[in-house]
Design an enzyme around this catalytic site. Structure first.
Site, mmCIF file in Angstrom:
data_model
loop_
_atom_site.group_PDB
_atom_site.id
_atom_site.type_symbol
_atom_site.label_atom_id
_atom_site.label_comp_id
_atom_site.label_asym_id
_atom_site.label_seq_id
_atom_site.Cartn_x
_atom_site.Cartn_y
_atom_site.Cartn_z
ATOM 1 N N LYS A 9 0.514 -3.280 -6.180
ATOM 2 C CA LYS A 9 -0.173 -2.424 -5.215
ATOM 3 C C LYS A 9 -0.888 -1.269 -5.928
ATOM 4 O O LYS A 9 -0.591 -0.965 -7.099
ATOM 5 C CB LYS A 9 0.847 -1.871 -4.212
ATOM 6 N N TYR A 49 -0.668 -8.331 6.892
ATOM 7 C CA TYR A 49 0.338 -7.467 7.510
ATOM 8 C C TYR A 49 0.371 -7.614 9.033
ATOM 9 O O TYR A 49 0.765 -6.678 9.742
ATOM 10 C CB TYR A 49 0.093 -6.005 7.113
ATOM 11 N N PHE A 57 2.447 2.838 11.688
ATOM 12 C CA PHE A 57 1.915 3.020 10.337
ATOM 13 C C PHE A 57 1.026 1.868 9.878
ATOM 14 O O PHE A 57 0.624 1.813 8.712
ATOM 15 C CB PHE A 57 3.068 3.230 9.343
ATOM 16 N N ARG A 85 12.252 -11.717 -4.930
ATOM 17 C CA ARG A 85 12.645 -10.716 -3.909
ATOM 18 C C ARG A 85 13.805 -9.864 -4.408
ATOM 19 O O ARG A 85 13.852 -8.657 -4.174
ATOM 20 C CB ARG A 85 13.054 -11.405 -2.599
ATOM 21 N N ASN A 112 5.454 1.458 -2.497
ATOM 22 C CA ASN A 112 6.615 0.804 -3.110
ATOM 23 C C ASN A 112 6.244 -0.247 -4.165
ATOM 24 O O ASN A 112 6.961 -1.219 -4.375
ATOM 25 C CB ASN A 112 7.534 0.230 -2.013
ATOM 26 N N HIS A 115 4.128 -5.988 -3.524
ATOM 27 C CA HIS A 115 4.412 -6.881 -2.404
ATOM 28 C C HIS A 115 4.939 -8.176 -3.002
ATOM 29 O O HIS A 115 4.390 -8.660 -3.997
ATOM 30 C CB HIS A 115 3.141 -7.200 -1.598
ATOM 31 N N GLU A 126 0.616 -17.161 1.860
ATOM 32 C CA GLU A 126 0.062 -16.001 1.140
ATOM 33 C C GLU A 126 -0.672 -16.428 -0.127
ATOM 34 O O GLU A 126 -1.709 -15.856 -0.469
ATOM 35 C CB GLU A 126 1.185 -15.009 0.809
HETATM 36 P P1 ADP Z 1 8.271 -5.794 2.390
HETATM 37 O O1 ADP Z 1 7.061 -5.332 1.621
HETATM 38 O O2 ADP Z 1 9.556 -5.301 1.749
HETATM 39 O O3 ADP Z 1 8.291 -7.291 2.624
HETATM 40 P P2 ADP Z 1 7.461 -5.316 5.183
HETATM 41 O O4 ADP Z 1 6.809 -6.652 5.220
HETATM 42 O O5 ADP Z 1 8.393 -4.955 6.297
HETATM 43 O O6 ADP Z 1 8.266 -5.073 3.804
HETATM 44 O O7 ADP Z 1 6.339 -4.180 5.156
HETATM 45 C C1 ADP Z 1 5.161 -4.343 4.436
HETATM 46 C C2 ADP Z 1 4.789 -3.025 3.775
HETATM 47 O O8 ADP Z 1 4.519 -2.045 4.785
HETATM 48 C C3 ADP Z 1 5.891 -2.418 2.937
HETATM 49 O O9 ADP Z 1 5.988 -2.953 1.627
HETATM 50 C C4 ADP Z 1 5.522 -0.954 2.930
HETATM 51 O O10 ADP Z 1 4.476 -0.692 1.997
HETATM 52 C C5 ADP Z 1 4.975 -0.778 4.345
HETATM 53 N N1 ADP Z 1 6.023 -0.321 5.272
HETATM 54 C C6 ADP Z 1 6.967 -1.071 5.885
HETATM 55 N N2 ADP Z 1 7.764 -0.301 6.675
HETATM 56 C C7 ADP Z 1 7.309 0.967 6.536
HETATM 57 C C8 ADP Z 1 7.696 2.237 7.074
HETATM 58 N N3 ADP Z 1 8.730 2.346 7.925
HETATM 59 N N4 ADP Z 1 7.013 3.330 6.695
HETATM 60 C C9 ADP Z 1 5.957 3.246 5.848
HETATM 61 N N5 ADP Z 1 5.531 2.085 5.306
HETATM 62 C C10 ADP Z 1 6.195 0.963 5.641
#
Ligand code: ADP
Length: 153
Positions: A9, A49, A57, A85, A112, A115, A126
């Protein structure tokens, strides 16, 4: 063998963590089957997403993914989706276990670092979203016999 998608990212690009993150997948023994830098747009992120579309958000997360290009990677290995993962850690960097990418390198829910696909089904969808078939390479790893016992693949 499974293939899975990793996106480095904008938080990884801006913080100079591309080498650190790819080193971890490399050292684990995953085969890098594809890699490219790409600028994402709202359309591909809305698809990627879609499961977050009702979250407050949603737009903010998409915007954060367009700040710089990302680096898309395809990694292959036995049970690669779960292995990747596990290396990734929980979504919120503050809660991700130490030793994981997010646990070691992130203090944020949103910013974070990576992805990674969360199931074999989503990995397939994907990878098709981010790679053309000819961008995935099926070369053999010369060290394969040192990565797996003969009954493990
Ligand atoms: P992951 O990336 O761990 O598979 P998700 O698919 O639930 O998680 O979410 C996609 C992305 O959206 C996350 O990696 C993060 O960047 C963002 N995200 C998810 N939940 C939140 C939240 N509560 N607040 C801010 N950003 C979030």
């Amino acid at each position: 063998m499974e293939k899975t998608l990793v996106l480095l990212k904008p938080s990884a690009i801006q913080r100079g963590l591309v080498g650190e993150v790819t080193k971890r997948f490399e050292q684990k023994g995953l085969r890098l089957a594809g890699m490219k830098m790409m600028q994402l747009d709202d359309a591909i992120l809305s698809e990627h997403y879609a499961h977050l579309k009702d979250k407050p958000f949603f737009q903010r997360v998409k915007d954060s993914m367009m700040v710089t290009p990302v680096i898309a990677c395809c990694y292959e290995g036995v049970n690669a989706v779960e292995a990747v993962r596990n290396i990734t850690g929980a979504t919120n960097g503050q809660k991700a276990v130490p030793g994981s990418i997010r646990g070691d390198l992130s203090m944020s829910f949103q910013e974070n670092i990576v992805h990674t696909s969360d199931s074999l089904e989503s990995a397939k969808v994907e990878l098709e979203r981010f790679f053309k078939p000819e961008e995935i390479f099926d070369y053999k790893l010369a060290v394969f016999q040192y990565l797996y016992a003969c009954d493990e693949y």
